[in-house]
Design a protein around this motif. Sequence first.
Motif, PDB file in Angstrom:
ATOM      1  N   TYR A  75       0.846  -1.210   0.000  1.00 18.47           N
ATOM      2  CA  TYR A  75       0.000   0.000   0.000  1.00 18.47           C
ATOM      3  C   TYR A  75       0.874   1.250   0.000  1.00 18.47           C
ATOM      4  CZ  TYR A  75      -3.043   3.543   2.314  1.00 18.47           C
ATOM      5  OH  TYR A  75      -3.738   4.670   2.667  1.00 18.47           O
ATOM      6  N   ILE A  76       0.627   2.114  -0.972  1.00 17.46           N
ATOM      7  CA  ILE A  76       1.338   3.391  -1.033  1.00 17.46           C
ATOM      8  C   ILE A  76       0.309   4.480  -0.746  1.00 17.46           C
ATOM      9  CG2 ILE A  76       2.687   4.989  -2.464  1.00 17.46           C
ATOM     10  CD1 ILE A  76       2.627   1.329  -3.376  1.00 17.46           C
ATOM     11  N   PRO A  77       0.303   5.019   0.484  1.00 20.20           N
ATOM     12  CA  PRO A  77      -0.726   6.006   0.847  1.00 20.20           C
ATOM     13  C   PRO A  77      -0.526   7.315   0.090  1.00 20.20           C
ATOM     14  CG  PRO A  77       0.864   5.744   2.635  1.00 20.20           C
ATOM     15  CD  PRO A  77       1.236   4.758   1.578  1.00 20.20           C
ATOM     16  N   GLU A  78      -1.570   8.124   0.113  1.00 19.06           N
ATOM     17  CA  GLU A  78      -1.541   9.390  -0.621  1.00 19.06           C
ATOM     18  C   GLU A  78      -0.393  10.276  -0.127  1.00 19.06           C
ATOM     19  OE1 GLU A  78      -5.381  11.149  -0.632  1.00 19.06           O
ATOM     20  OE2 GLU A  78      -4.685  13.002  -1.562  1.00 19.06           O
ATOM     21  N   ILE A  79      -0.255  10.355   1.180  1.00 14.15           N
ATOM     22  CA  ILE A  79       0.831  11.155   1.745  1.00 14.15           C
ATOM     23  C   ILE A  79       1.849  10.193   2.340  1.00 14.15           C
ATOM     24  CG2 ILE A  79       1.416  12.894   3.496  1.00 14.15           C
ATOM     25  CD1 ILE A  79      -1.589  13.812   3.136  1.00 14.15           C
ATOM     26  N   PRO A  80       3.087  10.218   1.824  1.00 18.73           N
ATOM     27  CA  PRO A  80       4.088   9.283   2.345  1.00 18.73           C
ATOM     28  C   PRO A  80       4.240   9.461   3.858  1.00 18.73           C
ATOM     29  CG  PRO A  80       4.949  10.473   0.437  1.00 18.73           C
ATOM     30  CD  PRO A  80       3.641  11.119   0.799  1.00 18.73           C
ATOM     31  N   ALA A  81       4.166   8.358   4.576  1.00 18.19           N
ATOM     32  CA  ALA A  81       4.279   8.437   6.041  1.00 18.19           C
ATOM     33  C   ALA A  81       5.639   7.886   6.448  1.00 18.19           C
ATOM     34  CB  ALA A  81       3.146   7.649   6.684  1.00 18.19           C
ATOM     35  N   LEU A  82       6.657   8.722   6.339  1.00 19.59           N
ATOM     36  CA  LEU A  82       8.011   8.279   6.675  1.00 19.59           C
ATOM     37  C   LEU A  82       8.358   8.682   8.101  1.00 19.59           C
ATOM     38  CD1 LEU A  82      10.064   9.115   3.455  1.00 19.59           C
ATOM     39  CD2 LEU A  82       8.636   7.144   3.949  1.00 19.59           C
ATOM     40  N   GLU A  90      17.380   2.604   6.376  1.00 22.46           N
ATOM     41  CA  GLU A  90      16.781   2.111   7.621  1.00 22.46           C
ATOM     42  C   GLU A  90      15.271   1.861   7.474  1.00 22.46           C
ATOM     43  OE1 GLU A  90      19.963   4.102  10.782  1.00 22.46           O
ATOM     44  OE2 GLU A  90      18.116   5.174  10.277  1.00 22.46           O
ATOM     45  N   HIS A  91      14.620   2.699   6.670  1.00 20.88           N
ATOM     46  CA  HIS A  91      13.194   2.463   6.397  1.00 20.88           C
ATOM     47  C   HIS A  91      13.000   1.070   5.795  1.00 20.88           C
ATOM     48  CE1 HIS A  91      12.373   6.799   6.853  1.00 20.88           C
ATOM     49  NE2 HIS A  91      11.123   6.422   7.039  1.00 20.88           N
ATOM     50  N   LEU A  92      13.798   0.778   4.765  1.00 16.66           N
ATOM     51  CA  LEU A  92      13.630  -0.494   4.065  1.00 16.66           C
ATOM     52  C   LEU A  92      13.978  -1.669   4.962  1.00 16.66           C
ATOM     53  CD1 LEU A  92      14.777   0.167   0.414  1.00 16.66           C
ATOM     54  CD2 LEU A  92      12.697   0.731   1.600  1.00 16.66           C
ATOM     55  N   GLU A  93      15.022  -1.487   5.758  1.00 17.15           N
ATOM     56  CA  GLU A  93      15.460  -2.544   6.666  1.00 17.15           C
ATOM     57  C   GLU A  93      14.389  -2.808   7.734  1.00 17.15           C
ATOM     58  OE1 GLU A  93      17.819  -4.286   5.807  1.00 17.15           O
ATOM     59  OE2 GLU A  93      18.164  -5.462   7.606  1.00 17.15           O
ATOM     60  N   GLN A 132      10.467  11.096  -1.146  1.00 17.45           N
ATOM     61  CA  GLN A 132       9.641  10.449  -0.113  1.00 17.45           C
ATOM     62  C   GLN A 132       8.706   9.428  -0.743  1.00 17.45           C
ATOM     63  OE1 GLN A 132       7.573  13.140   2.472  1.00 17.45           O
ATOM     64  NE2 GLN A 132       9.443  14.045   3.265  1.00 17.45           N
ATOM     65  N   GLN A 133       8.150   9.824  -1.883  1.00 19.46           N
ATOM     66  CA  GLN A 133       7.238   8.929  -2.607  1.00 19.46           C
ATOM     67  C   GLN A 133       7.965   7.647  -3.013  1.00 19.46           C
ATOM     68  OE1 GLN A 133       4.248   8.219  -3.260  1.00 19.46           O
ATOM     69  NE2 GLN A 133       3.588   8.874  -5.275  1.00 19.46           N
ATOM     70  N   LYS A 134       9.207   7.811  -3.510  1.00 20.98           N
ATOM     71  CA  LYS A 134       9.982   6.635  -3.916  1.00 20.98           C
ATOM     72  C   LYS A 134      10.254   5.713  -2.726  1.00 20.98           C
ATOM     73  CE  LYS A 134      12.769   8.251  -7.803  1.00 20.98           C
ATOM     74  NZ  LYS A 134      14.131   8.126  -8.348  1.00 20.98           N
ATOM     75  N   VAL A 135      10.600   6.303  -1.580  1.00 25.39           N
ATOM     76  CA  VAL A 135      10.866   5.486  -0.391  1.00 25.39           C
ATOM     77  C   VAL A 135       9.582   4.767   0.032  1.00 25.39           C
ATOM     78  CG1 VAL A 135      11.610   5.507   2.023  1.00 25.39           C
ATOM     79  CG2 VAL A 135      12.739   7.010   0.358  1.00 25.39           C
ATOM     80  N   SER A 136       8.478   5.504  -0.050  1.00 27.07           N
ATOM     81  CA  SER A 136       7.183   4.930   0.303  1.00 27.07           C
ATOM     82  C   SER A 136       6.868   3.738  -0.610  1.00 27.07           C
ATOM     83  CB  SER A 136       6.133   6.039   0.166  1.00 27.07           C
ATOM     84  OG  SER A 136       4.870   5.594   0.501  1.00 27.07           O
ATOM     85  N   ILE A 137       7.166   3.866  -1.888  1.00 25.30           N
ATOM     86  CA  ILE A 137       6.935   2.767  -2.833  1.00 25.30           C
ATOM     87  C   ILE A 137       7.854   1.587  -2.498  1.00 25.30           C
ATOM     88  CG2 ILE A 137       7.165   2.042  -5.251  1.00 25.30           C
ATOM     89  CD1 ILE A 137       6.316   4.950  -6.020  1.00 25.30           C
TER      90      ILE A 137
END
Length: 233
Positions: A75-82, A90-93, A132-137
Amino acid sequence: MLTVNGVTKKYKKFLANDNLSFTVNDSEIGILLGPNGAGKSTIIKSIVGLLKYDGTIEINGLDNRSLEAKRLIGYIPEIPALYDTLTVEEHLEFVRRAYRVTDENITEKLLERFELTDKRKKMGKELSKGMQQKVSICCALVHNPSVVIFDEPMLGLDPHAIKELKLLFKELKEQGKTVLISTHMIDTLEDYWDVVHIMMNGKIAATRHNVAGNHDEKSLEELFFQITEGAKS
Ligand code: ADP
Ligand code: MG
């Protein structure tokens, strides 16, 4: 495969989704197209398990609220929640470990695929909207989901990022995934979709399949404006 069957969602007395039913198959890109307030985010949040609703939603035949089904959803929300103070890697890990994905190379693969390797040490709060969008994806793809859901993914992206995103949709389709995308911007749709559901006032007002040779039908644009503006055909 995603199956939505008779889903109704009320916020108190307000009917945000009114008996919605639709299916998106594997290797298909499904679009929820509708103006702001049509109910797109509501059905998406129900699909990914964030809201209570009446009706049934299945992911590859499994109840979407089961743990098994949740593992299949990206799920990729409308607003990236990083996280402000986690770096990109670290996000991906973090997500990799949360889903107990054993392939430790996945983080590296995603960073490369999304051209984020030089940003790996940057913190969430230091990134532009596009980054941010890319990280969220990436976070949504770490566990190799079979159903990938994007809520208004084009919003706030520059033309280059939008072009890249469209390539990603096609790539996911080619991998056999089920892709669902919501948008209110008809001019971003072009021809990459398989099925479009036009939403209005919580309902699906019309459905179009992208079949070659449908030339005598109204164009999607005509249909969209007819529905949203109530114009006569
Ligand atoms: P869309 O994503 O198509 O713009 P939404 O699903 O976000 O539409 O919203 C559909 C309708 O439900 C809107 O009228 C919105 O104001 C209303 N709505 C959305 N979330 C809530 C909420 N948490 N409480 C009350 N009303 C809501
Ligand atoms: Mg929305």
